[in-house]
Design an enzyme around this catalytic site. Structure first.
Site: not given
Ligand code: APR
Length: 309
Positions: A96, A15, A176
Site C-alpha cells: 500500500n 471507495g 488503528h
Molecule cells: N490508484 C487507484 N486505485 C488503485 C490503485 C492506484 N494506484 N491501486 C489499487 N487501486 C484500487 C483497486 O483497483 C481497487 O479497486 O483500490 C481499490 C481497493 O478496493 P478493494 O480491493 O475493494 O479494497 P477496500 O475494501 O475498498 O479497501 C481499501 O481501505 O479499509 C482500507 O484496509 C483497507 O487498505 C484497504 C483500503
C-alpha cells in the site's frame, strides 16, 4: 460559489460506498478514480442512475485519469489492498505504501488546496506517508480511524444495553490497530457515564471487541474487510470540513508535541471544520490510560519507521 468537489481514489468496496454516502448527502459532485478500466465508470454511472429514484442531486463521475479530480475540495483516499483472514493491517504496508505514494503525488499536483482523508491501511502509517509526501500543512491531511472505531464501540454498547445508537457518545485515542485505546471514562449514554450502566467486566469485553472489530468483519467476509462503516466515517469527516461543522471527532492527525508525541500520525480528538484539523484536544488521562496510549504509540512509531523516509 460553485459546487464542491469530492474525489475518491479507489473504486473498490470502501471507495464506491463512500461515493454513495457522499452523493446521497449532496456534499457536492463526486469523482471516483481507479486504475481498473471500467470499474469506476461503471460504479459511478450506476450510482448516478440511482439518483432519480433516491432523489439526490450530485454529479457522479468515474474515471481512470486524475484530470477530473482537478481542484477538488476534499480527496478521500481508499486505494490499496485490504486484509484477508489471518493478516494484520501492518502486513499491507509494503504494497500500500507504493500505491499511496503514487496517488498522493497525482492528487496534490491537481488539487493543491484539497483536504486529504486517508482510509488505506495501515492507517496511521499511510496518513503519515501522505502528510510527508503531500507537503501539505498538517491541518489538511488526516486519517479516518477513530470515527470508525468509536462507531463500533457505540454499536456494541447499544446492542448490549438495548438502547438507541443515537444516544451513545464515545471517545478513543491511539493507532488503528489492536492496541487502540477506547476510553470508557469518556463514554456516555445520553450524558450518563457508561460505568453507571454496565459493570466493569462487561465494559472490558466491549472494549476488547472494539479493538478486534476490524478482524471480526474480515473473518466473516473472508475475502476482504469492512467497508460500510469505514466509508461512512470518511464521509462524516468530509462533511464536517465542507460544511464547517466544527465537529469534535477522533481522527488520525500529525502530532507536534500533543500527548507528549512528536512526528507521528496518531488518533486524537480533533475539531474538524472549514480549515480542516482546527484544533487537537488534549484529554486528562489516568496513569493507566497514559500507559495504554504509550503502548499504542510505540506500535505506530515502529510501523512508521518501516517507511524509512
Ligand atoms: N490508484 C487507484 N486505485 C488503485 C490503485 C492506484 N494506484 N491501486 C489499487 N487501486 C484500487 C483497486 O483497483 C481497487 O479497486 O483500490 C481499490 C481497493 O478496493 P478493494 O480491493 O475493494 O479494497 P477496500 O475494501 O475498498 O479497501 C481499501 O481501505 O479499509 C482500507 O484496509 C483497507 O487498505 C484497504 C483500503
Amino acid at each position: 460559489m460553485g459546487r464542491k468537489k469530492i474525489s475518491i481514489i479507489g473504486a473498490g468496496f470502501v471507495g464506491a460506498t463512500a461515493a454513495h454516502w457522499a452523493a446521497e448527502k449532496e456534499l457536492g459532485d463526486v469523482v471516483v478514480v481507479d486504475i481498473i478500466e471500467g470499474l469506476p465508470q461503471g460504479k459511478a454511472l450506476d450510482l448516478f442512475e440511482a439518483s432519480p429514484i433516491e432523489g439526490f442531486d450530485a454529479r457522479v463521475i468515474g474515471t481512470n485519469s486524475y484530470e477530473e479530480t482537478k481542484d477538488s475540495d476534499v480527496v478521500i483516499i481508499t486505494s490499496g489492498v485490504p486484509r484477508k483472514p489471518g493478516m494484520s493491517r501492518e502486513d499491507l504496508l509494503d504494497v500500500n505504501r507504493k500505491i499511496i505514494e503514487s496517488v498522493v503525488a497525482q492528487v496534490v499536483e491537481r488539487s493543491p488546496r484539497a483536504f486529504l482523508i486517508i482510509v488505506t491501511n495501515p492507517l496511521d502509517t499511510m496518513t503519515y506517508l501522505a502528510y510527508k509526501k503531500s507537503g501539505f500543512p498538517r491541518e489538511r491531511v488526516m486519517g479516518m480511524a477513530g470515527v470508525l472505531d468509536t462507531a463500533r464501540f457505540r454499536a456494541f454498547i447499544a446492542m448490549e444495553l438495548g438502547v438507541s445508537v443515537e444516544d451513545i457518545q464515545a471517545l478513543l485515542l491511539g493507532g488503528h490497530g489492536d492496541e487502540m485505546v477506547p476510553l470508557p471514562r469518556y463514554t456516555t449514554v445520553s450524558g450518563i457515564p457508561l460505568s453507571q450502566l454496565l459493570p466493569r467486566e462487561k465494559i472490558e469485553r466491549l472494549v476488547d471487541r472494539t479493538r478486534k472489530g476490524g478482524a471480526e468483519i474480515v473473518n466473516l467476509l473472508k475475502t476482504g474487510s469492512a467497508f460500510y462503516a469505514p466509508s461512512a466515517g470518511a464521509v462524516q469527516m468530509a462533511e464536517a470540513i465542507l460544511k464547517d461543522k466544527k465537529r469534535i471527532l477522533p481522527c488520525c492527525a500529525y502530532l507536534q508535541g500533543e500527548y507528549g508525541l512528536k512526528d507521528i500520525c496518531f488518533g486524537v480528538p480533533v475539531k474538524l471544520g472549514a480549515k480542516g484539523v482546527e484544533a487537537i484536544i488534549e484529554l486528562e488521562l489516568t496513569e493507566e490510560e497514559k500507559a495504554l496510549v504509550a503502548k499504542s504509540a510505540d506500535s505506530v512509531k515502529k510501523s512508521i519507521a518501516e517507511l524509512k523516509l
